[in-house]
Motif scaffolding. Structure first.
Motif, short mmCIF file in Angstrom:
data_model
loop_
_atom_site.label_atom_id
_atom_site.label_comp_id
_atom_site.label_asym_id
_atom_site.label_seq_id
_atom_site.Cartn_x
_atom_site.Cartn_y
_atom_site.Cartn_z
N PRO A 1 0.80 -1.23 0.00
CA PRO A 1 0.00 0.00 0.00
C PRO A 1 0.83 1.28 0.00
O PRO A 1 0.51 2.23 -0.71
N ARG A 2 1.90 1.33 0.80
CA ARG A 2 2.69 2.56 0.85
C ARG A 2 3.33 2.84 -0.51
O ARG A 2 3.27 3.98 -1.01
N LEU A 3 3.91 1.84 -1.09
CA LEU A 3 4.57 2.00 -2.38
C LEU A 3 3.59 2.42 -3.46
O LEU A 3 3.83 3.36 -4.23
N MET A 4 2.46 1.73 -3.56
CA MET A 4 1.50 2.02 -4.62
C MET A 4 0.81 3.35 -4.40
O MET A 4 0.52 4.08 -5.37
N ARG A 5 0.54 3.74 -3.16
CA ARG A 5 -0.05 5.05 -2.89
C ARG A 5 0.91 6.16 -3.33
O ARG A 5 0.49 7.16 -3.94
N GLY B 1 -7.95 3.31 -11.34
CA GLY B 1 -9.04 3.76 -10.50
C GLY B 1 -9.29 2.82 -9.33
O GLY B 1 -9.54 3.25 -8.19
N ALA B 2 -9.19 1.51 -9.60
CA ALA B 2 -9.39 0.53 -8.53
C ALA B 2 -8.29 0.62 -7.49
O ALA B 2 -8.55 0.53 -6.28
N VAL B 3 -7.05 0.81 -7.93
CA VAL B 3 -5.94 0.95 -6.99
C VAL B 3 -6.14 2.17 -6.10
O VAL B 3 -5.96 2.11 -4.88
N VAL B 4 -6.53 3.29 -6.69
CA VAL B 4 -6.79 4.50 -5.90
C VAL B 4 -7.90 4.24 -4.89
O VAL B 4 -7.81 4.64 -3.72
N ALA B 5 -8.95 3.55 -5.32
CA ALA B 5 -10.08 3.27 -4.42
C ALA B 5 -9.66 2.39 -3.24
O ALA B 5 -10.10 2.59 -2.11
N ILE B 6 -8.78 1.44 -3.49
CA ILE B 6 -8.29 0.57 -2.42
C ILE B 6 -7.45 1.36 -1.41
O ILE B 6 -7.51 1.12 -0.20
N LEU C 1 -7.39 4.77 -0.88
CA LEU C 1 -7.86 6.09 -0.50
C LEU C 1 -7.91 6.22 1.02
O LEU C 1 -8.67 5.52 1.70
N PRO C 2 -7.11 7.12 1.59
CA PRO C 2 -7.09 7.26 3.05
C PRO C 2 -8.47 7.68 3.57
O PRO C 2 -9.10 8.59 3.06
N GLY C 3 -8.92 7.00 4.59
CA GLY C 3 -10.17 7.36 5.23
C GLY C 3 -11.42 6.77 4.62
O GLY C 3 -12.47 6.73 5.27
N ALA C 4 -11.34 6.33 3.37
CA ALA C 4 -12.53 5.77 2.71
C ALA C 4 -12.14 4.69 1.71
O ALA C 4 -12.54 4.74 0.55
N PRO C 5 -11.35 3.70 2.14
CA PRO C 5 -10.92 2.67 1.19
C PRO C 5 -12.07 1.75 0.80
O PRO C 5 -12.98 1.50 1.58
#
Length: 205
Positions: free
Chosen positions: A107-111, A161-166, A168-172
């Motif tokens: 998650p850290r890397l992909m974010r 878009g799916a990666v961002v949705a997974i 997303l801080p606070g609203a994954p």
């Protein structure tokens, strides 16, 4: 001692670049982007600091290339896993699972990677990205696309878009839910690829 051949020099350059890319993935995954310096990356790779600047104009470009390399390697591993198959539907399912798996496991890397593509430098078309694009385009072609170039870009946008949705801080969004939506869009059975559970989420599939 005779001078090294051009082929040997090229191979040494390739290995040096690979070490820098691998070191970038490791360090950003461990420490985060801001806490990772180019000197840290050079040290981890066992390379001179100047070599980083020789291959990459900056840290952001280096990170994009490093993550694209990781994504290409992960996608290739998923596509070629046993049992090997040429079935386009199975390969598309595996491609979706490979990318969603990276968002789940790194998650850290992909974010950091996704955030970086929204900066002024934007999307970097490096050799690693081109190899990743080739695999994804080949996947949609095997799936049966009549227009692989357009459908590859659509698949890339949906996966991003799916990666961002997974992430997303606070609203994954749950990865399983997003997988179900993507599989539904492409008409794929839940059991294809590497399903995270025996059954799809009950809601909306």
């Amino acid at each position: 001692m005779s001078p090294r051949s051009a082929a040997v020099n090229e191979e040494l350059r390739r290995r040096s670049r690979e070490r820098l890319l691998q070191a970038t993935v490791e360090l950003v995954d461990e420490r985060g982007y801001e806490a990772t310096t180019l000197a840290d990356i050079a040290d981890r790779a066992g390379a001179a600091r100047g070599l980083v600047s020789y291959y990459f104009p900056g840290k952001r470009q280096l990170l994009q290339s490093a993550v694209h390399r990781l994504m290409h390697r992960e996608l290739a591993a998923y596509l070629e896993r046993e049992p090997c198959t040429t079935d386009g539907r199975e390969r598309l399912a595996r491609a979706i699972d490979a990318v969603l798996g990276l968002a789940r496991d790194r998650p850290r890397l992909m974010r950091t990677h996704m955030a970086g593509m929204l900066t002024a430098e934007g999307f970097i078309q490096c050799p690693e990205q081109q190899r990743l694009a080739f695999l994804l385009r080949d996947t949609v072609a095997r799936y049966g696309s009549a227009d692989p170039d357009t459908d590859y870009r659509m698949l890339r946008a949906l996966l991003m878009g799916a990666v961002v949705a997974i992430l997303l801080p606070g609203a994954p969004m749950p990865a399983e839910r997003l997988r179900a939506e993507l599989f539904q869009r492409y008409g794929l059975e839940w059991g294809l690829g590497v399903p995270p559970a025996a059954e799809p989420p009950a809601e909306g599939f």
